[in-house]
Write an enzyme that holds these catalytic residues in place. Structure first.
Site, PDB file in Angstrom:
ATOM      1  N   LYS A   1      -0.617   8.931   4.518  1.00 56.79           N
ATOM      2  CA  LYS A   1      -0.539  10.231   4.005  1.00 56.79           C
ATOM      3  C   LYS A   1       0.801  10.566   3.908  1.00 56.79           C
ATOM      4  CE  LYS A   1      -3.355  14.577   4.789  1.00 56.79           C
ATOM      5  NZ  LYS A   1      -3.151  14.987   3.124  1.00 56.79           N
ATOM      6  N   GLU A   3     -11.141   9.207  -5.961  1.00 59.05           N
ATOM      7  CA  GLU A   3     -11.200  10.521  -5.156  1.00 59.05           C
ATOM      8  C   GLU A   3     -10.464  11.597  -5.930  1.00 59.05           C
ATOM      9  OE1 GLU A   3      -8.539  10.860  -1.775  1.00 59.05           O
ATOM     10  OE2 GLU A   3      -7.328   9.218  -2.421  1.00 59.05           O
ATOM     11  N   ARG A  11      -4.488  10.249  12.789  1.00 61.02           N
ATOM     12  CA  ARG A  11      -4.067   9.477  11.338  1.00 61.02           C
ATOM     13  C   ARG A  11      -2.582   9.687  11.103  1.00 61.02           C
ATOM     14  NH1 ARG A  11      -7.299  12.415   6.376  1.00 61.02           N
ATOM     15  NH2 ARG A  11      -5.760  14.276   6.692  1.00 61.02           N
TER      16      ARG A  11
END
Ligand code: PMP
Length: 292
Positions: free
Chosen positions: A151, A184, A52
């Site tokens: 991220k 989320e 990721r």
């Protein structure tokens, strides 16, 4: 206490672990990170975290000055130096030192650091009793703007939502997208249980593809609990039989109230607790092991 930090190739004392005020990670939030857990000398899902990280880097055209293997070795070296067998790892890569302009091409080398420390989870009673949370006005970034799959170090969007949760006396907030669909929390993914089935919002709507989220989906499969990714509204939340949040720090934490509506019977749900147990059984096994 973790007191050695890996910074640009070297282990340094915590007090010496400093980056330049010209680092674009600080000036512009131009960088990426991962939060990773260590359980009984097993770095949980390290491969998935590194994949990721490298995908985030590729997307923002950030060249990481180390290979995945080198980062793995640096993480292990840092954990060993701090004699940690359980804890939390914060792996950060910034664009590096540049000038006061935005241009990332002026930053010659990325800054990379690894902090390892003990983690203070929510108190165990929160897992038994469950959380009361709220939905908040600050929306999650649109995938068309800053894609939440990256991220990035730019968490202001989530911090705004966190402030709104704190103002409402809660420790977590559910963030919606521009259409009012559930996405989320500020640092966790969300699941509901309805008639025995697990449902979580699809990541293409603009939620991070959480590694804990994926691990919980795997656990559900093993336990023969059906799981579906689909759009959820606030109405779906209010009328869920169970709700829980997932994330590296929180693991799986039940939610018993949303916007003052009681969820299910107001207690941590049976399926949530079953999944938490299954998740805790895999954490010391599923990852990269090392010795101290
Ligand atoms: N959503 C957001 C916005 C997050 O920041 C995080 C974790 N930092 C998560 C979800 C959960 O992801 P993971 O399970 O990989 O920790």
């Amino acid at each position: 206490m973790g007191n050695k930090v890996f910074l640009d190739g070297k282990l340094v004392d915590r007090e010496e672990a400093k980056v330049s005020v010209f680092d674009h990670g600080l000036l512009y939030g131009d960088g990426i990170f991962e939060g990773i857990r260590v359980y009984s000398r097993c770095i949980f899902k390290l491969k998935e975290h590194l994949d990721r990280l490298f995908e985030s880097a590729h997307s923002i055209m950030l060249s990481i000055p180390m290979t995945k293997n080198e980062i793995e070795n640096a993480i292990i070296k840092t954990l060993k130096a701090n004699r940690l067998s359980d804890g939390y790892i914060r792996l950060v890569v910034t664009r590096g030192v540049g000038d006061l302009g935005l241009d990332p091409n002026k930053c010659k080398v990325a800054t990379i650091f690894i902090i390892t420390d003990k983690i203070k989870l929510y108190p165990e009673e929160f897992y038994r009793k469950g959380l009361a949370i709220v939905t908040v006005p600050t929306m999650r970034n649109l995938p068309e703007t800053l894609n939440p799959s990256i991220k990035s170090l730019n968490y202001l969007n989530n911090i705004m939502a966190k402030i709104e949760a704190c103002n409402a006396g809660c420790i977590e907030a559910i963030m919606l997208n521009k259409d009012g669909y559930v996405l989320e929390c500020t640092g966790d993914n969300v699941f509901i249980v309805k008639r025995g089935k697990l449902i979580t919002p699809p990541t293409y709507l603009g939620a991070l593809e959480g590694i804990t989220r994926n691990a919980i989906i795997e656990c559900a499969k093993k336990l023969k609990i059906a799981c579906e990714e689909r759009i959820l509204t606030r109405h779906d939340l209010f009328n869920a039989d169970e709700i829980f949040l997932t994330g590296t720090a929180a693991e799986l934490i039940p939610v018993v109230e949303v916007d003052k509506r009681t969820i299910g019977d107001g207690k941590s749900g049976a399926i949530s607790l079953k999944l938490l147990k299954a998740f805790r059984a895999i954490t010391p096994k599923d990852g990269v092991k090392y010795s101290l």
